[in-house]
Design an enzyme around this catalytic site. Structure first.
Site, short mmCIF file in Angstrom:
data_model
loop_
_atom_site.label_atom_id
_atom_site.label_comp_id
_atom_site.label_asym_id
_atom_site.label_seq_id
_atom_site.Cartn_x
_atom_site.Cartn_y
_atom_site.Cartn_z
CG LEU A 166 -1.80 -1.32 1.39
CD1 LEU A 166 -2.89 -1.12 2.63
CD2 LEU A 166 -2.79 -1.51 0.13
CG HIS A 167 0.78 3.50 -3.28
ND1 HIS A 167 -0.43 4.33 -3.41
CD2 HIS A 167 0.84 2.57 -4.21
CE1 HIS A 167 -0.76 3.80 -4.68
NE2 HIS A 167 -0.10 2.50 -4.82
N GLY B 89 -1.62 6.72 -2.42
CA GLY B 89 -2.90 6.52 -3.29
C GLY B 89 -4.15 5.48 -2.82
CG HIS B 90 -3.29 1.22 -2.49
ND1 HIS B 90 -1.91 1.16 -2.36
CD2 HIS B 90 -3.70 0.27 -3.20
CE1 HIS B 90 -1.72 0.10 -3.60
NE2 HIS B 90 -2.77 0.01 -3.92
CD GLN C 76 -5.70 -8.29 -10.90
OE1 GLN C 76 -6.74 -8.69 -10.16
NE2 GLN C 76 -5.36 -7.32 -10.84
N GLY D 94 -9.47 3.57 -8.05
CA GLY D 94 -8.46 4.75 -8.53
C GLY D 94 -8.68 5.03 -9.91
CB SER E 243 2.04 -1.69 -5.64
OG SER E 243 0.80 -1.29 -5.06
P1 AMP Z 1 -3.79 -2.10 -6.77
O1 AMP Z 1 -3.30 -2.49 -5.36
O2 AMP Z 1 -3.00 -1.74 -7.40
O3 AMP Z 1 -4.61 -3.26 -7.40
O4 AMP Z 1 -4.87 -0.96 -6.48
C1 AMP Z 1 -5.96 -0.83 -5.55
C2 AMP Z 1 -6.98 0.18 -5.93
O5 AMP Z 1 -6.02 1.62 -5.52
C3 AMP Z 1 -7.24 0.49 -7.37
O6 AMP Z 1 -8.71 0.76 -7.49
C4 AMP Z 1 -6.24 1.32 -8.00
O7 AMP Z 1 -6.71 2.33 -8.95
C5 AMP Z 1 -6.10 2.39 -6.89
N1 AMP Z 1 -5.00 3.10 -7.06
C6 AMP Z 1 -3.53 2.60 -7.36
N2 AMP Z 1 -2.54 3.56 -7.38
C7 AMP Z 1 -3.42 4.74 -6.99
C8 AMP Z 1 -2.94 6.03 -7.01
N3 AMP Z 1 -1.77 6.49 -7.41
N4 AMP Z 1 -3.90 7.01 -6.78
C9 AMP Z 1 -5.25 6.65 -6.35
N5 AMP Z 1 -5.70 5.38 -6.44
C10 AMP Z 1 -4.85 4.56 -6.92
#
Ligand code: AMP
Length: 281
Positions: free
Chosen positions: A33-34, A36-37, A61, A147, A186
């Site tokens: 997580l960062h 954005g999450h 996926q 996101g 990530s």
């Molecule tokens: P992931 O863990 O990459 O599958 O992402 C999980 C959720 O976090 C998805 O809805 C992504 O679109 C969202 N997400 C990933 N990166 C960002 C970001 N930089 N800003 C906002 N949401 C994000």
């Protein structure tokens, strides 16, 4: 924060909350997580009573086994970040909990499946639809937060909710960026320092390309510009740069002000594939 690995136990807790009239917000993630999450967690906390985050690196996926293998995993650190952010429940299932048997469902998303990441990553959105439909069925959220960095994914999820006639509001949240403009991901932590520096050019090139639109350049001229800029550094390999109709992602042949347009990019920096997008209006 409650941590659950078992779907039946999670569903039971959430059913009790629902009976008390509580609204459930859901943020599905693959972990590492960062900020954005965490911005999605924040949006859920502001718009629902109970916030559930799932961390599950969904094998179905990944069209590239090496990508799945190298995907970062750090559940303890993630749990600490979620706890600090105020998340109420973390769902952390094993693969067998989500897929007790092979999921053979095939979803049809029309053009969304055939363009951009749909074309370049065969089966990717089908895997996303499989896992999200299973998670939605367990969590039964009122709202789910995604996101806009994964712009095409948001459109696929909205279509999935429509096709399955689910009573879930899909909320698209803005992309959070590093101070140098790189979209948080990530996958960024897999870049070495040289690659990380090179990656910071992606949003700058996209902004410059957007400026060309306002100078009256054609789509082909804008694409040539992006290609040319990326050709300067051997670390880059452009997968696609496209300009599409922002409402349905159909490819555009020309730019005019009556159609909202969006540019979308996928580029390998070394071995790591990064995506980003920028509205052109
Ligand atoms: P992931 O863990 O990459 O599958 O992402 C999980 C959720 O976090 C998805 O809805 C992504 O679109 C969202 N997400 C990933 N990166 C960002 C970001 N930089 N800003 C906002 N949401 C994000």
């Amino acid at each position: 924060m409650i941590i659950k690995r078992n779907k039946a136990e999670l569903a039971e807790i959430l059913e009790k909350e629902r009976q008390k009239g509580k609204k459930i917000g859901f943020v599905p993630t693959m972990g590492a997580l960062h900020e954005g999450h965490l911005s999605l967690i924040q949006a859920s906390l502001q718009n629902s009573d109970i916030t559930v985050c799932s961390i599950f690196v969904n094998p179905t996926q990944f069209n590239d086994p090496k990508d799945l293998e190298r995907y970062p995993k750090m559940p303890e650190k993630d749990a600490q970040m979620l706890e600090k952010a105020g998340c109420h429940i973390l769902f952390l299932p094993e693969v067998a909990e989500i897929y007790p048997e092979k999921d053979t469902r095939v979803f049809k998303f029309g053009i969304l499946d055939e363009i951009l990441d749909g074309a370049r990553r065969p089966g990717h959105f089908n895997g996303v639809a499989q896992v999200v439909s299973i998670l939605f069925d367990i969590v039964k959220p009122d709202k789910a937060f995604f996101g806009s960095k994964d712009y095409q994914q948001v459109m696929v999820i909205k279509e999935l909710v429509k096709q399955l006639k689910l009573d879930i509001e899909v909320v698209a949240c803005p992309t959070l960026r590093e101070p140098d403009g790189l979209a948080m991901s990530s996958r960024n932590m897999l870049l070495d320092p040289e690659e990380r520096k090179a990656a910071s050019l992606i949003p700058l090139i996209m902004q410059d390309a957007k400026r060309l639109k306002y100078e009256g350049k054609s789509i082909q001229e804008i694409k040539d510009f992006v290609n040319e800029k990326l050709s300067h550094n051997k670390l880059y390999r452009l997968d696609y740069y496209e300009i599409c109709n922002a409402s349905d992602l159909s490819p555009l042949n020309s730019l005019n002000n009556s159609v909202r347009s969006i540019s979308l990019i996928a580029v390998f920096v070394g071995k790591i594939r990064l995506i980003d997008n920028l509205a052109l209006d």
